[in-house]
Design a protein around this motif. Structure first.
Motif, PDB file in Angstrom:
ATOM      1  N   UNK A 244       0.831  -1.210   0.000  1.00 50.53           N
ATOM      2  CA  UNK A 244       0.000   0.000   0.000  1.00 50.53           C
ATOM      3  C   UNK A 244       0.864   1.258   0.000  1.00 50.53           C
ATOM      4  N   UNK A 245       1.936   1.268   0.800  1.00 50.41           N
ATOM      5  CA  UNK A 245       2.841   2.430   0.832  1.00 50.41           C
ATOM      6  C   UNK A 245       3.486   2.621  -0.535  1.00 50.41           C
ATOM      7  N   UNK A 246       3.914   1.531  -1.155  1.00 51.27           N
ATOM      8  CA  UNK A 246       4.528   1.658  -2.476  1.00 51.27           C
ATOM      9  C   UNK A 246       3.534   2.177  -3.503  1.00 51.27           C
ATOM     10  N   UNK A 247       2.312   1.667  -3.498  1.00 56.53           N
ATOM     11  CA  UNK A 247       1.327   2.119  -4.476  1.00 56.53           C
ATOM     12  C   UNK A 247       0.946   3.582  -4.268  1.00 56.53           C
ATOM     13  N   UNK A 248       0.888   4.017  -3.005  1.00 53.68           N
ATOM     14  CA  UNK A 248       0.544   5.411  -2.738  1.00 53.68           C
ATOM     15  C   UNK A 248       1.664   6.377  -3.124  1.00 53.68           C
ATOM     16  N   UNK A 249       2.904   5.964  -2.905  1.00 51.95           N
ATOM     17  CA  UNK A 249       4.037   6.865  -3.111  1.00 51.95           C
ATOM     18  C   UNK A 249       4.941   6.423  -4.257  1.00 51.95           C
ATOM     19  N   UNK A 250       4.403   5.684  -5.215  1.00 50.39           N
ATOM     20  CA  UNK A 250       5.193   5.168  -6.329  1.00 50.39           C
ATOM     21  C   UNK A 250       5.844   6.295  -7.134  1.00 50.39           C
ATOM     22  N   UNK A 251       5.104   7.332  -7.404  1.00 47.70           N
ATOM     23  CA  UNK A 251       5.638   8.436  -8.199  1.00 47.70           C
ATOM     24  C   UNK A 251       6.805   9.122  -7.485  1.00 47.70           C
ATOM     25  N   UNK A 252       6.679   9.327  -6.185  1.00 48.46           N
ATOM     26  CA  UNK A 252       7.752   9.973  -5.423  1.00 48.46           C
ATOM     27  C   UNK A 252       8.992   9.089  -5.336  1.00 48.46           C
ATOM     28  N   UNK A 253       8.804   7.785  -5.231  1.00 44.14           N
ATOM     29  CA  UNK A 253       9.952   6.875  -5.197  1.00 44.14           C
ATOM     30  C   UNK A 253      10.717   6.954  -6.508  1.00 44.14           C
ATOM     31  N   UNK A 254       9.998   6.913  -7.614  1.00 43.64           N
ATOM     32  CA  UNK A 254      10.645   6.966  -8.926  1.00 43.64           C
ATOM     33  C   UNK A 254      11.319   8.322  -9.137  1.00 43.64           C
ATOM     34  N   UNK A 255      10.672   9.397  -8.730  1.00 44.13           N
ATOM     35  CA  UNK A 255      11.281  10.721  -8.847  1.00 44.13           C
ATOM     36  C   UNK A 255      12.553  10.831  -8.000  1.00 44.13           C
ATOM     37  N   UNK A 256      12.502  10.271  -6.814  1.00 47.28           N
ATOM     38  CA  UNK A 256      13.667  10.354  -5.924  1.00 47.28           C
ATOM     39  C   UNK A 256      14.849   9.557  -6.415  1.00 47.28           C
ATOM     40  N   UNK A 257      14.590   8.446  -7.065  1.00 49.15           N
ATOM     41  CA  UNK A 257      15.672   7.614  -7.568  1.00 49.15           C
ATOM     42  C   UNK A 257      16.195   8.154  -8.895  1.00 49.15           C
ATOM     43  N   UNK A 258      15.291   8.519  -9.796  1.00 47.82           N
ATOM     44  CA  UNK A 258      15.695   8.905 -11.138  1.00 47.82           C
ATOM     45  C   UNK A 258      15.974  10.400 -11.298  1.00 47.82           C
TER      46      UNK A 258
END
Length: 112
Positions: free
Chosen positions: A93-107
């Protein structure tokens, strides 16, 4: 953080507080979000330290509790796998909610 952004803010007459609030924090927000989510996942999956320290079953983390599930006749694999799926649902659930922020932070490169 590119030094050119900070230098440009200084050249425009911004002080260190305004530079921090209007330049550094907005550019760093994806990275801070990704690190926060990674720390949450690491704490959620913490196994070794709670295994060594905690003796009260009420205080055990989910991985330690799953490890301690044993029956007189062995390990009930069906119950263990069902519990593991339930333990993984909050992380999903945390990953699905914050998927965009995770990808932005890594890339993200820090420049917009």
């Amino acid at each position: 953080m590119p030094r050119e952004l900070i230098d440009a803010a200084r050249a425009d007459g911004a002080g260190w507080l305004r530079t921090y609030a209007q330049i550094v924090m907005p550019v760093s927000r994806p990275v801070i979000s990704a690190v926060t989510i990674f720390v949450f996942v690491g704490v959620w999956n913490n196994f070794l330290w709670p295994l060594l320290v905690v003796t009260d079953p009420e205080m055990m983390t989910l991985p330690v509790g799953l490890n301690s599930v044993q029956d007189v006749f062995g390990v009930p694999y069906a119950q263990l796998m069902a519990s593991a799926v339930l333990a993984a649902l909050p992380l999903l659930a945390v990953f699905l909610l914050f998927q965009r922020r995770i990808v932005e932070g890594i890339a993200g490169t820090g420049l917009k």
